[in-house]
Design a protein around this motif. Structure first.
Motif, mmCIF file in Angstrom:
data_model
loop_
_atom_site.group_PDB
_atom_site.id
_atom_site.type_symbol
_atom_site.label_atom_id
_atom_site.label_comp_id
_atom_site.label_asym_id
_atom_site.label_seq_id
_atom_site.Cartn_x
_atom_site.Cartn_y
_atom_site.Cartn_z
ATOM 1 N N TYR A 166 0.845 -1.204 0.000
ATOM 2 C CA TYR A 166 0.000 0.000 0.000
ATOM 3 C C TYR A 166 0.878 1.251 0.000
ATOM 4 O O TYR A 166 1.846 1.353 0.754
ATOM 5 C CB TYR A 166 -0.907 -0.002 1.235
ATOM 6 C CG TYR A 166 -1.730 1.262 1.385
ATOM 7 C CD1 TYR A 166 -2.943 1.407 0.722
ATOM 8 C CD2 TYR A 166 -1.277 2.324 2.188
ATOM 9 C CE1 TYR A 166 -3.694 2.573 0.850
ATOM 10 C CE2 TYR A 166 -2.020 3.485 2.321
ATOM 11 C CZ TYR A 166 -3.222 3.604 1.650
ATOM 12 O OH TYR A 166 -3.954 4.759 1.775
ATOM 13 N N LEU A 167 0.542 2.226 -0.854
ATOM 14 C CA LEU A 167 1.283 3.483 -0.923
ATOM 15 C C LEU A 167 0.607 4.524 -0.037
ATOM 16 O O LEU A 167 -0.588 4.793 -0.170
ATOM 17 C CB LEU A 167 1.353 3.985 -2.362
ATOM 18 C CG LEU A 167 2.081 3.078 -3.358
ATOM 19 C CD1 LEU A 167 2.099 3.712 -4.741
ATOM 20 C CD2 LEU A 167 3.503 2.782 -2.889
ATOM 21 N N LEU A 168 1.388 5.094 0.839
ATOM 22 C CA LEU A 168 0.861 6.040 1.817
ATOM 23 C C LEU A 168 0.376 7.314 1.127
ATOM 24 O O LEU A 168 1.031 7.836 0.219
ATOM 25 C CB LEU A 168 1.956 6.380 2.825
ATOM 26 C CG LEU A 168 1.508 6.864 4.205
ATOM 27 C CD1 LEU A 168 0.675 5.797 4.898
ATOM 28 C CD2 LEU A 168 2.727 7.214 5.048
ATOM 29 N N ASN A 169 -0.771 7.807 1.564
ATOM 30 C CA ASN A 169 -1.353 9.031 1.017
ATOM 31 C C ASN A 169 -1.436 10.113 2.090
ATOM 32 O O ASN A 169 -1.323 9.837 3.287
ATOM 33 C CB ASN A 169 -2.754 8.753 0.464
ATOM 34 C CG ASN A 169 -2.717 7.914 -0.792
ATOM 35 O OD1 ASN A 169 -2.149 8.318 -1.795
ATOM 36 N ND2 ASN A 169 -3.308 6.727 -0.731
ATOM 37 N N ASP A 170 -1.658 11.316 1.631
ATOM 38 C CA ASP A 170 -1.773 12.447 2.547
ATOM 39 C C ASP A 170 -2.928 12.239 3.527
ATOM 40 O O ASP A 170 -4.020 11.805 3.142
ATOM 41 C CB ASP A 170 -1.998 13.727 1.740
ATOM 42 C CG ASP A 170 -1.889 14.981 2.594
ATOM 43 O OD1 ASP A 170 -1.122 14.964 3.578
ATOM 44 O OD2 ASP A 170 -2.573 15.971 2.266
ATOM 45 N N GLN A 171 -2.647 12.507 4.803
ATOM 46 C CA GLN A 171 -3.634 12.447 5.886
ATOM 47 C C GLN A 171 -4.104 11.025 6.221
ATOM 48 O O GLN A 171 -5.107 10.851 6.909
ATOM 49 C CB GLN A 171 -4.847 13.331 5.568
ATOM 50 C CG GLN A 171 -4.509 14.794 5.345
ATOM 51 C CD GLN A 171 -3.768 15.419 6.522
ATOM 52 O OE1 GLN A 171 -4.160 15.233 7.669
ATOM 53 N NE2 GLN A 171 -2.686 16.145 6.241
ATOM 54 N N ASP A 172 -3.384 10.018 5.754
ATOM 55 C CA ASP A 172 -3.728 8.644 6.132
ATOM 56 C C ASP A 172 -3.577 8.450 7.637
ATOM 57 O O ASP A 172 -2.624 8.954 8.252
ATOM 58 C CB ASP A 172 -2.820 7.642 5.412
ATOM 59 C CG ASP A 172 -3.330 7.284 4.024
ATOM 60 O OD1 ASP A 172 -4.482 7.620 3.719
ATOM 61 O OD2 ASP A 172 -2.563 6.667 3.260
ATOM 62 N N GLN A 173 -4.498 7.700 8.199
ATOM 63 C CA GLN A 173 -4.432 7.306 9.605
ATOM 64 C C GLN A 173 -4.102 5.813 9.644
ATOM 65 O O GLN A 173 -4.900 4.980 9.214
ATOM 66 C CB GLN A 173 -5.760 7.586 10.309
ATOM 67 C CG GLN A 173 -6.154 9.057 10.312
ATOM 68 C CD GLN A 173 -5.195 9.916 11.119
ATOM 69 O OE1 GLN A 173 -4.947 9.647 12.296
ATOM 70 N NE2 GLN A 173 -4.651 10.952 10.493
ATOM 71 N N VAL A 174 -2.926 5.485 10.148
ATOM 72 C CA VAL A 174 -2.395 4.127 10.046
ATOM 73 C C VAL A 174 -2.310 3.480 11.427
ATOM 74 O O VAL A 174 -1.824 4.097 12.380
ATOM 75 C CB VAL A 174 -0.990 4.139 9.398
ATOM 76 C CG1 VAL A 174 -0.459 2.719 9.236
ATOM 77 C CG2 VAL A 174 -1.029 4.868 8.054
ATOM 78 N N GLU A 175 -2.777 2.235 11.512
ATOM 79 C CA GLU A 175 -2.663 1.434 12.734
ATOM 80 C C GLU A 175 -1.805 0.214 12.411
ATOM 81 O O GLU A 175 -2.094 -0.520 11.460
ATOM 82 C CB GLU A 175 -4.043 0.982 13.226
ATOM 83 C CG GLU A 175 -5.057 2.102 13.407
ATOM 84 C CD GLU A 175 -4.800 2.947 14.642
ATOM 85 O OE1 GLU A 175 -4.118 2.455 15.563
ATOM 86 O OE2 GLU A 175 -5.288 4.099 14.681
ATOM 87 N N VAL A 176 -0.749 0.001 13.192
ATOM 88 C CA VAL A 176 0.185 -1.102 12.945
ATOM 89 C C VAL A 176 0.120 -2.074 14.121
ATOM 90 O O VAL A 176 0.387 -1.689 15.263
ATOM 91 C CB VAL A 176 1.625 -0.578 12.759
ATOM 92 C CG1 VAL A 176 2.567 -1.732 12.419
ATOM 93 C CG2 VAL A 176 1.673 0.491 11.669
ATOM 94 N N PHE A 177 -0.207 -3.341 13.819
ATOM 95 C CA PHE A 177 -0.424 -4.342 14.859
ATOM 96 C C PHE A 177 0.646 -5.430 14.805
ATOM 97 O O PHE A 177 1.150 -5.778 13.733
ATOM 98 C CB PHE A 177 -1.802 -4.993 14.694
ATOM 99 C CG PHE A 177 -2.946 -4.020 14.776
ATOM 100 C CD1 PHE A 177 -3.503 -3.681 15.995
ATOM 101 C CD2 PHE A 177 -3.461 -3.434 13.626
ATOM 102 C CE1 PHE A 177 -4.562 -2.781 16.077
ATOM 103 C CE2 PHE A 177 -4.518 -2.531 13.686
ATOM 104 C CZ PHE A 177 -5.067 -2.203 14.917
ATOM 105 N N SER A 178 0.944 -5.993 15.964
ATOM 106 C CA SER A 178 1.906 -7.089 16.056
ATOM 107 C C SER A 178 1.173 -8.424 16.140
ATOM 108 O O SER A 178 -0.048 -8.476 16.231
ATOM 109 C CB SER A 178 2.790 -6.901 17.295
ATOM 110 O OG SER A 178 1.990 -6.929 18.473
ATOM 111 N N PHE A 179 1.938 -9.509 16.108
ATOM 112 C CA PHE A 179 1.371 -10.847 16.293
ATOM 113 C C PHE A 179 1.015 -11.048 17.767
ATOM 114 O O PHE A 179 1.676 -10.485 18.640
ATOM 115 C CB PHE A 179 2.386 -11.909 15.863
ATOM 116 C CG PHE A 179 2.608 -11.963 14.381
ATOM 117 C CD1 PHE A 179 1.716 -12.631 13.560
ATOM 118 C CD2 PHE A 179 3.709 -11.344 13.804
ATOM 119 C CE1 PHE A 179 1.917 -12.690 12.190
ATOM 120 C CE2 PHE A 179 3.919 -11.391 12.437
ATOM 121 C CZ PHE A 179 3.020 -12.067 11.630
ATOM 122 N N PRO A 180 0.028 -11.884 18.078
ATOM 123 C CA PRO A 180 -0.906 -12.514 17.139
ATOM 124 C C PRO A 180 -2.013 -11.544 16.748
ATOM 125 O O PRO A 180 -2.326 -10.618 17.492
ATOM 126 C CB PRO A 180 -1.469 -13.683 17.955
ATOM 127 C CG PRO A 180 -1.417 -13.192 19.365
ATOM 128 C CD PRO A 180 -0.178 -12.337 19.461
#
Length: 347
Positions: A166-180
């Motif tokens: 996925y290519l990041l766009n202006d004003q994106d709100q990103v959530e990054v999760f770990s395993f599991p």
């Protein structure tokens, strides 16, 4: 939409384009073609013929600022440069105006990333603001902030699940999760039973995993990160390492940064993370060379074992590769106890 800028300015910008082009040399004819396309014309002849019948317009400072992001993106498509390069070029073309607006020389886009779970082991702040020009892949962004991609289970952008490309766009709100996680980008490993490759610093962990009958590629001679990453990729092994940088190599699809420094704690970490308890089979694999051992008679190994062992033990296995002999001695009992005490499992 076409923007018919004055011919004098057009010619000046063509010279600036040739002068500041990042991959010289750029021919003047190509420069004026690029400019014509930037301003909405098919080519410079189209611009020239239009200029003969229409009056040129003078763009205001506000209009130039408003057009700036569009020009950067459009010029990147036309020239096949990246947006960082085209931004620098547009700033040169309109320097006489944009120099009065310092904010235009900063990054064009902004996004917010929030990290969860074990991803927090790699970042100083759970919420981070990112400013950027050229739209990067989410994988590159996450790794640039310190988190190896193999530690990321799932990513959500604007409440939609996305993959690493996925290519990041202006004003994106990103959530990054770990395993599991319920929606992993990739699973923790492939197959019914995981196989590992370990770096040179994890010899003790390799021995304990082999003792539990897990296939572990390990060498006490440093093979280098690239070689280990290649083995992990070719054989679909999980790359276990104490080196965060090694896990960021694009070849590595499955991997884990081992947090603990003490061997038994490392062992517990891996058993727990990959839920290996049901797969444990003690004494089935050679801890020295990783080969599956074979049952042998006491008589066959009698000449090679200590006298006291011969008195106390009746059951033996031997590695067909390195000839190492094994029996259920005190070390075996300690391992069983560790599994019961530390892991709370019966073996």
């Amino acid at each position: 939409m076409t923007l018919l800028i004055p011919a004098v300015l057009f010619k000046k910008q063509a010279k600036l384009l040739v002068k500041h082009w990042p991959r010289p040399p750029l021919k003047h004819t190509q420069a004026i073609d690029y400019l014509a396309q930037l301003y909405g014309f098919k080519h410079h002849h189209h611009y020239h013929t239009t200029s003969l019948i229409q009056q040129a317009i003078t763009l205001s400072s506000a209009q130039i600022q408003a057009w700036f992001p569009t020009w950067v993106q459009q010029f990147a498509r036309i020239t096949h440069l990246n947006q960082i390069q085209t931004k620098a070029l547009i700033l040169q073309l309109w320097h006489h105006v944009l120099r009065h607006y310092p904010q235009m020389t900063t990054y064009m886009y902004q996004s917010q990333l929030r990290f969860h779970g074990a991803c927090l082991d790699f970042v100083s702040n759970p919420v981070m603001q990112l400013a950027f020009d050229d739209k990067p892949s989410i994988k590159n962004v996450v790794e640039s902030l310190g988190v190896p991609h193999v530690e990321v289970a799932a990513i959500q952008v604007n409440q939609t699940w996305v993959n690493f490309d996925y290519l990041l766009n202006d004003q994106d709100q990103v959530e990054v999760f770990s395993f599991p996680h319920a929606k992993p980008i990739v699973p923790l490993y492939v197959g019914n039973k995981p196989r590992f490759v370990l770096d040179v610093h994890l010899g003790g962990l390799a021995r304990y995993l082999r003792l539990c009958n897990f296939d572990c590629w390990y060498s006490n001679v440093d093979q280098g990160d690239d070689a280990l990453a290649q083995i992990a990729a070719d054989e679909q092994r999980i790359f276990l390492s104490r080196d965060i940088g090694a896990l960021k190599r694009s070849k590595v699809q499955y991997g884990h940064w081992v947090r603990q420094t003490e061997v038994l704690a490392q062992w517990q970490e891996i058993i727990s993370l990959y839920e290996l308890q049901p797969l444990i089979e003690l004494g089935k694999r050679c801890v020295k060379c990783n080969t599956a051992v074979q049952v042998v008679s006491k008589q066959a190994v009698l000449a090679s074992i200590p006298e006291k062992v011969a008195e106390l033990q009746e059951h033996f296995t031997q590695c067909p590769q390195c000839q190492q002999i094994y029996w259920q001695g005190s070390h075996y009992a300690r391992v069983e106890q560790a599994l019961n005490t530390i892991m709370g499992v019966a073996v």
